[in-house]
Scaffold this active site. Structure first.
Site, PDB file in Angstrom:
ATOM      1  N   GLU A  91       0.855  -1.313  -0.041  1.00  0.00           N
ATOM      2  CA  GLU A  91      -0.089   0.052  -0.012  1.00  0.00           C
ATOM      3  C   GLU A  91       0.904   1.136  -0.056  1.00  0.00           C
ATOM      4  O   GLU A  91       2.047   1.275   0.602  1.00  0.00           O
ATOM      5  CB  GLU A  91      -0.829   0.000   1.421  1.00  0.00           C
ATOM      6  CG  GLU A  91      -1.875  -1.032   1.198  1.00  0.00           C
ATOM      7  CD  GLU A  91      -2.871  -1.129   2.307  1.00  0.00           C
ATOM      8  OE1 GLU A  91      -3.983  -1.408   2.092  1.00  0.00           O
ATOM      9  OE2 GLU A  91      -2.496  -0.820   3.325  1.00  0.00           O
ATOM     10  N   CYS A 104       3.550   8.757   0.833  1.00  0.00           N
ATOM     11  CA  CYS A 104       4.227   7.893   1.801  1.00  0.00           C
ATOM     12  C   CYS A 104       4.224   6.579   1.351  1.00  0.00           C
ATOM     13  O   CYS A 104       3.199   5.841   0.930  1.00  0.00           O
ATOM     14  CB  CYS A 104       3.059   7.597   3.061  1.00  0.00           C
ATOM     15  SG  CYS A 104       3.444   6.314   4.602  1.00  0.00           S
ATOM     16  N   CYS A 111       6.449  -6.527   7.239  1.00  0.00           N
ATOM     17  CA  CYS A 111       7.709  -6.052   7.986  1.00  0.00           C
ATOM     18  C   CYS A 111       8.000  -6.930   9.014  1.00  0.00           C
ATOM     19  O   CYS A 111       7.135  -7.720   9.482  1.00  0.00           O
ATOM     20  CB  CYS A 111       6.964  -4.655   9.042  1.00  0.00           C
ATOM     21  SG  CYS A 111       8.465  -3.908   9.551  1.00  0.00           S
ATOM     22  N   CYS A 115       5.952  -4.543  15.563  1.00  0.00           N
ATOM     23  CA  CYS A 115       5.569  -3.549  16.708  1.00  0.00           C
ATOM     24  C   CYS A 115       3.966  -3.746  17.157  1.00  0.00           C
ATOM     25  O   CYS A 115       3.152  -3.939  16.112  1.00  0.00           O
ATOM     26  CB  CYS A 115       5.837  -2.245  16.284  1.00  0.00           C
ATOM     27  SG  CYS A 115       7.647  -1.898  15.645  1.00  0.00           S
ATOM     28  N   CYS A 118       1.177  -1.691  15.593  1.00  0.00           N
ATOM     29  CA  CYS A 118       1.082  -1.314  14.179  1.00  0.00           C
ATOM     30  C   CYS A 118       0.391  -2.678  13.243  1.00  0.00           C
ATOM     31  O   CYS A 118       0.762  -3.692  13.600  1.00  0.00           O
ATOM     32  CB  CYS A 118       2.618  -1.248  13.644  1.00  0.00           C
ATOM     33  SG  CYS A 118       2.570  -0.985  11.820  1.00  0.00           S
ATOM     34  N   CYS A 338      -1.526   6.393   9.624  1.00  0.00           N
ATOM     35  CA  CYS A 338      -0.139   5.798  10.233  1.00  0.00           C
ATOM     36  C   CYS A 338      -0.599   4.532  10.804  1.00  0.00           C
ATOM     37  O   CYS A 338      -1.461   4.612  11.842  1.00  0.00           O
ATOM     38  CB  CYS A 338       0.473   6.712  11.285  1.00  0.00           C
ATOM     39  SG  CYS A 338       0.987   8.482  10.763  1.00  0.00           S
TER      40      CYS A 338
END
Ligand code: SAH
Length: 352
Positions: A91, A104, A111, A115, A118, A338
């Site tokens: 994305e 962005c 990933c 975290c 996230c 975010c």
């Protein structure tokens, strides 16, 4: 398989041209056509048929495909889901400000940082993106604007804050920055690119030597080791002190800052004590704090604090005279804010 043209920085392209005894002017002509003019057709500028044939024969000029586009009704944020050659999906978000845009970019499929706050982390890491797939997000988004919002194809800021840990894919991100910055390339200014990291030390060690001038943002999120360990598991391997010691060595020009991002999570890291400790940690540094009230997503284990809590936190930081900005929420109606990026559905699509 042919190599992607968009994996070459200017000096790579120059080397290909020299090795194959082509006219040296071809490098500038091709960069100008594909990056400055952002054309997706075969180059029609001043280039010989034999040079064109050489590149057609040896290089792939295709870019990631746009799979779906979601536009926020609230604030015109645009979220793209891109389909890559191997069917993985990523994305990218265009964030509007005054008819200009920040983009962005994602740097990985998924990933590895995991975290706890996230949405992307839940996907795990599938693979790194190639430079062409990073640059491709920018070029395709630019063309989408040219077609769908003509006159608005102005992407002035590039932030590596999408999916992935950019410093964990250092080489491809570095090369993408070089293409952005090349005078023959997209001409995005050096101070207009920001790379955000969770604090991946192997990348930070290379940073100042290899990507000079590009802005760095650190996802700090807590000055306390225990809390940061919970939020950002790699803090156990690369503790904040070590991360900051590398960041402190980065030479900055007068106008430059390091951005420290701080997600505010209700009843977790939003107390006056957290603010004071953060202020003490960053005081005296060329720091700029970005407060990001937590953005919720399906299944999230944290909540966003009330806005007076956010203001109180900011007021404490102000007493340390550290410039602090609270990041406004954009695109949350299409899960484009975010931490809300997740292209996990790709897995279901792939196995069906
Ligand atoms: N891996 C990099 C870049 C991706 S995250 C990094 O960690 O910095 C980009 C920014 O969004 C980071 O500051 C990240 O901490 C923040 N973020 C992630 N999840 C979020 C959420 N749910 N709410 C608000 N911000 C979030």
């Amino acid at each position: 398989m042919k190599r992607s043209f968009y994996d070459l920085n200017y000096s790579d392209l120059d080397a290909v041209i020299k090795q194959n005894n082509l006219n040296p002017s071809v490098a500038a002509v091709l960069f100008n056509w594909h990056y400055k003019k952002k054309e997706n057709t075969q180059c029609r500028d001043n280039i010989s048929k034999s040079s064109l044939d050489f590149f057609e024969q040896h290089f792939d000029f295709s870019l990631p495909e746009i799979d779906t586009v979601q536009e926020s009704k609230k604030d015109r944020t645009v979220k793209f889901l891109f389909k890559l050659k191997d069917n993985h999906k990523i994305e990218t978000v265009l964030i509007p400000f005054n008819n200009k845009y920040s983009i962005c970019l994602s740097s990985q499929v998924g990933c590895a940082m995991n975290c706890s706050f996230c949405f992307t982390g839940e996907q795990g890491l599938k693979r790194n993106l190639a430079t062409s797939e990073i640059i491709g997000q920018f070029l395709k988004a630019w063309r989408w604007l040219a077609t769908n919002r003509p006159g608005e194809e102005r992407i002035l800021n590039v932030v590596f804050m999408g999916q992935g840990e950019p410093l964990h894919n250092f080489d491809a991100v570095k090369k993408a920055c070089e293409i952005f910055l090349s005078q023959h390339g997209t001409s995005v200014g050096v101070q207009k690119i920001t790379v955000s990291t969770a604090g991946y030390v192997p990348g930070l060690k290379r940073w100042s030597q290899e990507i000079p001038g590009v802005n760095l943002a650190l996802s700090l999120h807590s000055p306390f080791a225990e809390k940061r360990n919970e939020l950002i598991p790699i803090n156990r391997k690369y503790p904040l002190d070590e991360v900051l010691s590398y960041i402190d060595k980065i030479p900055l020009n007068k106008k430059q800052f390091i951005t420290y991002e701080y997600i505010l999570i209700k009843d977790f890291n939003d107390s006056p004590d957290d603010a004071k400790k953060l202020g003490m940690l960053l005081t005296g540094k060329s720091a700029y704090i970005n407060l990001i009230p937590f953005n919720e997503f399906p299944g999230a284990r944290y909540e966003r604090p009330e806005s007076d809590k956010v203001e109180q936190f900011k007021a404490i930081l102000d007493t340390f005279r550290i410039p602090t900005l609270t990041r406004g929420v954009k695109g949350d109606d299409v899960l484009a804010a975010c931490g809300q990026l997740n292209s996990r559905n790709e897995i279901t699509i792939k196995t069906n």
